[in-house]
Write an enzyme that holds these catalytic residues in place. Structure first.
Site: not given
Length: 581
Positions: A85, A88-89, A126, A364, A406
């Site tokens: 996780c 991304c978070h 997600m 990113h 992305h």
């Protein structure tokens, strides 16, 4: 914001149907088939959620309303969060590609609400952790409770800490002075075997595995030295491995751990500085390190904590994409949360010079345009693409795109109407945007979205083409619809008005078990006539690599060796070395 009707129905139906069972499971020991290894106390504890024996040490939380967890549970959940996780978070859960998961948000949502999102995912990218088979019901419950607690802050990582981990397995003086094997090195693929903590070196000509090389966990990228001799890989656990392709059997020659979580690595490419300096960027601590490129000896650490472009302090500006400028002896370094791009001059590390360029937050990944001058990078949670002119060392443009671009490194091709373009797909919606990249030949189209294509859906991670190809390939591995996650869309670059062809890549692999079989990251061979796809399942289910004929769009080869475990990224040596995408 209105809730998706499907998701509203799912929340109501799942909560009603599973509430009694989940209420009991809340105190049980988590199990994660196909995910990180779990220790269980008994079958009853695992499947029935037996209460803890008296005297079990409970996690002490300062968050009012946070659900109870044992210390054992909390530590196990922390490990899962890091592995699955945090990328991304964020380690501190402040969000970027993924939404913030801080307790002020999660406690208000509640455990049952959070479990639905973790289990079923969303079209915005997600992952559907439970329905894909990667988490079981107990693990979903565990993670829903964990993210309502305060995030544990991991330790810092200094230059001395890095040096203490460094190993030179084969000294430079003992390495080959010429290539000692018969492999066509240009067509070797470095394939991430994510959960196995290895990369597979595969001969692109024969499709045979050359070696399975031990690396860090969940290698994020492989990058090539300017010479094409060395592969630099970096894992999510911030372990860097240097692989020598000249050896009789290519393998590790040096390694170092540069932090606790990472994603980016690169080497110097400018004329006269080829392969002298390596750089690695970490998510935690938020910093980057400059190293000797042949020995990985760390030389200089630079932190990225500070103010965002809005003037607010951020404690975790993670280092995302790093590329090596072809115009100057510099690295281009993205500080994700702050929206700052650093142009790092590596010619004098005792007196390091950096230019700071303010752009857009949540930087990113990205890649160069076809000329190699302009770096296009996604500011994904800002729904924008940033363009950096590496020759003039300045911001060229900020372009609005779809939801959560992305691109990987994106895709360059010549549009029949608009000239040279660079393309990105999106995590958050089905759009594929084409951006003009030729300010001299097509000035009216430069740094604008000239066309938007419609893809299969959200959850795309990579888009790819090749100078010799007439196809544009787009994956959707994080879409919760299995049909979309297991297939790809391919567009005709000579007629983009045509509907894309949808190819069921997972079906080509002929895998019989129940793994999720997500299809991820198209990668061309050197000649541009084959496209390789990972069919990515869980640790305990079958995975494969499917190779498609780019001209006929038909599946031609499947690599299903039992050693191909959870394959994700694939990096062709020649294409990665020369920024062909």
């Amino acid at each position: 914001m209105a809730m998706n009707p499907w998701l509203r129905t799912a929340i109501l139906s799942v909560s009603a149907a599973m509430m009694p069972m989940m209420a009991n499971a809340a105190n049980g020991e988590p199990a994660a088939p196909g995910g990180p290894t779990t220790t269980t106390r008994s079958p009853e504890a695992q499947f029935r959620g037996a209460p803890y024996a008296s005297g079990t040490e409970m996690h002490k939380s300062s968050i009012p309303g946070a659900p109870a967890m044992s210390e054992e549970e909390f530590e196990h959940a922390r490990e899962i969060y890091f592995q699955r996780c945090a990328g991304c978070h964020g380690v501190l859960r402040k969000g970027a590609t993924g939404k913030p998961l801080t307790p002020d948000i999660t406690v208000a949502r509640g455990t049952e609400y959070l479990k639905v999102f973790i289990a079923y995912g969303s079209p915005a990218g997600m992952p559907n952790w439970q329905t894909s088979g990667e988490f079981d019901e107990a693990t979903v419950d565990l993670m829903a409770r964990y993210i309502q607690h305060e995030p544990p802050v991991p330790p810092e990582f200094s230059l001395a800490d890095m040096e203490a981990t460094r190993k030179v397995l084969i000294p430079v003086k003992d390495r080959p002075t010429k290539k000692m094997n018969d492999y066509n090195i240009d067509n070797i693929f470095s394939v991430t075997l994510r959960d196995d903590g290895t990369v597979a070196l595969i001969d692109g000509d024969t499709k045979e595995i050359i070696n399975i090389v031990k690396t860090g966990y969940a290698v994020h990228i492989s990058r090539l030295s300017a010479s094409g001799r060395y592969i630099y890989v970096i894992g999510r656990d911030a372990r860097v491995n240097l692989i020598d392709l000249w050896m009789e059997k290519p393998d590790n020659v040096a390694e170092i751990k540069v932090g606790l979580e990472a994603r980016s690595i690169e080497t110097s490419k400018y004329k006269g500085w080829e392969d002298k300096i390596a750089i690695a960027g970490t998510y935690w601590p938020p910093q980057f390190v400059l190293m000797d490129a042949e020995t990985l000896e760390p030389k200089k650490v630079v932190g990225t904590r500070g103010q965002t472009i809005d003037g607010e302090y951020h404690p975790e500006p993670r280092v995302a994409a790093i590329v090596s400028s072809k115009e100057k002896p510099e690295f281009v370094v993205n500080a994700k949360e702050t929206g700052i791009v650093y142009m790092v001059d590596y010619t004098d590390m005792d007196n390091l010079k950096m230019r700071q360029i303010d752009t857009s937050k949540y930087l990113h990944d990205g890649g160069f345009d076809s000329t190699g001058r302009y770096f296009l990078t996604a500011a994904n949670e800002s729904n924008q693409v940033v363009v950096i002119d590496t020759k003039e060392r300045k911001l060229e443009a900020i372009i609005d795109t779809g939801k959560i671009p992305h691109p990987g490194r994106g895709a360059n091709f010549v549009h029949p109407e608009y000239g040279p373009v660079w393309a990105t797909s999106h995590l958050g919606d089905e759009s594929i945007v084409l951006i003009g990249t030729d300010p001299k030949g097509h000035p009216d189209n430069a740094w604008k979205v000239v066309q938007t294509l419609t893809g299969q859906g959200g959850g795309s991670l990579f888009i790819k083409t090749h100078p010799k190809s007439k196809n544009l390939w787009v994956d959707t591995p994080l879409n919760p619809d299995a049909k979309l996650a297991q297939s790809v869309a391919v567009y005709d670059l000579e007629d983009l008005s045509k509907e894309p062809q949808i190819i069921d890549i997972a079906a080509c692999a002929k895998i019989d078990d129940d793994g999720p079989k997500r299809v991820v990251q198209p990668e061309y061979n050197k000649d541009g006539d084959e496209v390789w796809f990972s069919v990515w399942s869980t640790l305990d289910t079958k995975s494969a690599i499917v190779i498609v004929d780019d001209k006929t769009r038909e599946c031609k080869t499947v690599i299903d060796d039992d050693r191909i475990i959870t394959p994700t990224g694939k990096f062709n040596v020649y294409n990665t070395q020369h920024d062909v995408y």
